[in-house]
Design a protein around this motif. Structure first.
Motif, PDB file in Angstrom:
ATOM      1  N   HIS A 190      30.163  57.386   6.903  1.00 41.51           N
ATOM      2  CA  HIS A 190      30.586  58.039   8.137  1.00 41.51           C
ATOM      3  C   HIS A 190      29.476  58.969   8.628  1.00 41.51           C
ATOM      4  CE1 HIS A 190      32.021  60.852   4.920  1.00 41.51           C
ATOM      5  NE2 HIS A 190      31.435  61.719   5.709  1.00 41.51           N
ATOM      6  N   VAL A 191      28.292  58.847   8.008  1.00 40.49           N
ATOM      7  CA  VAL A 191      27.120  59.628   8.424  1.00 40.49           C
ATOM      8  C   VAL A 191      26.308  58.767   9.386  1.00 40.49           C
ATOM      9  CG1 VAL A 191      25.072  60.863   7.666  1.00 40.49           C
ATOM     10  CG2 VAL A 191      27.096  60.798   6.197  1.00 40.49           C
ATOM     11  N   MET A 192      26.332  59.118  10.651  1.00 34.60           N
ATOM     12  CA  MET A 192      25.776  58.235  11.665  1.00 34.60           C
ATOM     13  C   MET A 192      24.255  58.105  11.618  1.00 34.60           C
ATOM     14  SD  MET A 192      28.232  56.841  13.074  1.00 34.60           S
ATOM     15  CE  MET A 192      29.349  57.044  11.697  1.00 34.60           C
ATOM     16  N   ASP A 193      23.557  59.116  11.072  1.00 34.89           N
ATOM     17  CA  ASP A 193      22.100  58.988  11.043  1.00 34.89           C
ATOM     18  C   ASP A 193      21.643  57.939  10.028  1.00 34.89           C
ATOM     19  OD1 ASP A 193      22.452  60.291   8.653  1.00 34.89           O
ATOM     20  OD2 ASP A 193      21.291  62.061   9.177  1.00 34.89           O
ATOM     21  N   LEU A 218      22.635  48.987  19.709  1.00 32.97           N
ATOM     22  CA  LEU A 218      23.635  50.046  19.867  1.00 32.97           C
ATOM     23  C   LEU A 218      23.146  51.113  20.836  1.00 32.97           C
ATOM     24  CD1 LEU A 218      26.270  51.495  18.973  1.00 32.97           C
ATOM     25  CD2 LEU A 218      24.944  52.502  17.103  1.00 32.97           C
ATOM     26  N   LEU A 219      21.907  51.559  20.648  1.00 37.74           N
ATOM     27  CA  LEU A 219      21.352  52.594  21.521  1.00 37.74           C
ATOM     28  C   LEU A 219      21.139  52.067  22.932  1.00 37.74           C
ATOM     29  CD1 LEU A 219      18.754  54.220  19.082  1.00 37.74           C
ATOM     30  CD2 LEU A 219      21.020  55.072  19.691  1.00 37.74           C
ATOM     31  N   ALA A 227      22.183  57.671  17.222  1.00 34.58           N
ATOM     32  CA  ALA A 227      23.248  56.799  16.723  1.00 34.58           C
ATOM     33  C   ALA A 227      24.614  57.472  16.760  1.00 34.58           C
ATOM     34  CB  ALA A 227      22.917  56.354  15.297  1.00 34.58           C
ATOM     35  N   GLU A 228      24.655  58.770  16.470  1.00 37.46           N
ATOM     36  CA  GLU A 228      25.950  59.450  16.437  1.00 37.46           C
ATOM     37  C   GLU A 228      26.611  59.458  17.803  1.00 37.46           C
ATOM     38  OE1 GLU A 228      28.017  63.698  15.140  1.00 37.46           O
ATOM     39  OE2 GLU A 228      25.999  63.203  14.480  1.00 37.46           O
ATOM     40  N   ARG A 229      25.834  59.808  18.841  1.00 41.97           N
ATOM     41  CA  ARG A 229      26.432  59.840  20.177  1.00 41.97           C
ATOM     42  C   ARG A 229      26.727  58.432  20.693  1.00 41.97           C
ATOM     43  NH1 ARG A 229      22.873  64.726  22.793  1.00 41.97           N
ATOM     44  NH2 ARG A 229      21.505  64.211  21.034  1.00 41.97           N
ATOM     45  N   ALA A 230      25.924  57.452  20.255  1.00 40.30           N
ATOM     46  CA  ALA A 230      26.199  56.065  20.632  1.00 40.30           C
ATOM     47  C   ALA A 230      27.518  55.610  20.028  1.00 40.30           C
ATOM     48  CB  ALA A 230      25.060  55.164  20.162  1.00 40.30           C
ATOM     49  N   PHE A 231      27.724  55.934  18.760  1.00 38.03           N
ATOM     50  CA  PHE A 231      28.957  55.545  18.089  1.00 38.03           C
ATOM     51  C   PHE A 231      30.160  56.219  18.725  1.00 38.03           C
ATOM     52  CE2 PHE A 231      32.096  56.350  14.687  1.00 38.03           C
ATOM     53  CZ  PHE A 231      32.463  55.038  14.446  1.00 38.03           C
ATOM     54  N   LEU A 232      30.045  57.510  19.024  1.00 39.55           N
ATOM     55  CA  LEU A 232      31.154  58.230  19.645  1.00 39.55           C
ATOM     56  C   LEU A 232      31.493  57.643  21.009  1.00 39.55           C
ATOM     57  CD1 LEU A 232      30.258  61.926  18.716  1.00 39.55           C
ATOM     58  CD2 LEU A 232      32.137  60.542  17.810  1.00 39.55           C
ATOM     59  N   ALA A 233      30.466  57.193  21.743  1.00 35.67           N
ATOM     60  CA  ALA A 233      30.707  56.567  23.045  1.00 35.67           C
ATOM     61  C   ALA A 233      31.523  55.292  22.889  1.00 35.67           C
ATOM     62  CB  ALA A 233      29.375  56.270  23.734  1.00 35.67           C
TER      63      ALA A 233
END
Length: 254
Positions: A190-193, A218-219, A227-233
C-alpha cells in the motif's frame, strides 16, 4: 511473446456471505515484478492466497505455472511470504530454513539453505536465534524461507511494511535480481512509491481491478506527478463510477 505465470479467470471469493472478490480476470507475466496495490481491505491478500491455493470458498479458474493453484506439483515451484512472520523465533536461521527446505522436499537442502542465506544477505547469522534478530532481519529470514525451494513464482504479501527506507530499498534490489534471474514476483503493497519499482501494476479497490497497467502508463493516463496521486485519482474515479451505477440502478428500480 512473454508467457504468463498466472492466469486468473472469473475469480470469485465469498466470505461471511458476501463477495470479497467478484468476477476477477487478470494475468501475471512470467519473469516480471508485478505490484499488487490498493488500500487496506481491497482484496490483495485474498487474491494472493487464491494464487497460492490456500484460500477457501473460491470459484473460477486460477492457473499457476500451467497447473491449478494449490496442486502438490507447485509446492516447490511457488514461494509465499505472508504479512506476518512465518518463521519460528525459538529456532536459528539455519534451523528454520532447513525445516522449510524439508517441507518443500528440496533435493540438496544444505545448498538451498546456503543460497537463500546469500540471496537475502544474512551470512554470519545462520546460528543466531530468529527471536534475537532485528525486525528487518526477521523479514529477510521469512523471505529466505520462501526462497529456499528455488521457486519460479514468488508471492510476497506486503514484505516491506514497517521497514525503514534503507531496508526497503535493499529488499527491492533483491526482488529485481530475482526477476533478472527469471523468477516471477507478485508483490503487494500500500506504499505507492514502490509502484515505480514494478514492471506492471495491478491496482485494486473493493475486490475489483481498477487498472492493469505499467508505472509509465499510470502517470501518463492520469496526468499525475507521482504514483501516489495517480493511484488516488484512479481510486476516486472508480468510486464515482460505482456511485453512478448504484444511482442508476436505484432510479431504474423506481
Amino acid at each position: 511473446m512473454r508467457k504468463n505465470a498466472v492466469v486468473i479467470s472469473d475469480l470469485r471469493v465469498v466470505r461471511g456471505g458476501r463477495p470479497i472478490i467478484d468476477g476477477l480476470d487478470v494475468a501475471v507475466p512470467a519473469g516480471s515484478v508485478v505490484g499488487l496495490l490498493g488500500p487496506s481491505g481491497s482484496g490483495k491478500t485474498t487474491l494472493m492466497r487464491s494464487v497460492v491455493g490456500v484460500q477457501d470458498h473460491v470459484t473460477g479458474t486460477v492457473e499457476v505455472l500451467g497447473s491449478a493453484a494449490g496442486t502438490p506439483a507447485l509446492r516447490r515451484r511457488v514461494g509465499y511470504m505472508t504479512q506476518d512472520a512465518s518463521v519460528y523465533t525459538d529456532l536459528t536461521v539455519a534451523q528454520n530454513l532447513r525445516y522449510f527446505a524439508a517441507l518443500a522436499d528440496v533435493p540438496s537442502p544444505a545448498e538451498a539453505v546456503a543460497a537463500a542465506v546469500a540471496t537475502v544477505d544474512l551470512g554470519g547469522h545462520e546460528k543466531q536465534r530468529v527471536g534475537t534478530l532485528s525486525g528487518g532481519e526477521r523479514t529477510r529470514v521469512s523471505l529466505a524461507a520462501a526462497l529456499v525451494g528455488g521457486p519460479e513464482l514468488l508471492v510476497l504479501d506486503e514484505p516491506t511494511v514497517g521497514l525503514d527506507p534503507v531496508l526497503r530499498r535493499d529488499l527491492w534490489a533483491v526482488f529485481r535480481r530475482l526477476a533478472a534471474a527469471g523468477c516471477t514476483l507478485l508483490v503487494s503493497s500500500h506504499v505507492m512509491d514502490e509502484a515505480v519499482q514494478c514492471d506492471r501494476l495491478l491496482l485494486m479497490r473493493s475486490g475489483a481491478l481498477v487498472a492493469d497497467t505499467t508505472p509509465d502508463e499510470l502517470l501518463a493516463t492520469t496526468g499525475a506527478p507521482d504514483a501516489e496521486r495517480a493511484f488516488l485519482a484512479l481510486i476516486d474515479a472508480a468510486g464515482e463510477s460505482a456511485a453512478d451505477v448504484g444511482k442508476t440502478t436505484e432510479e431504474t428500480a423506481r
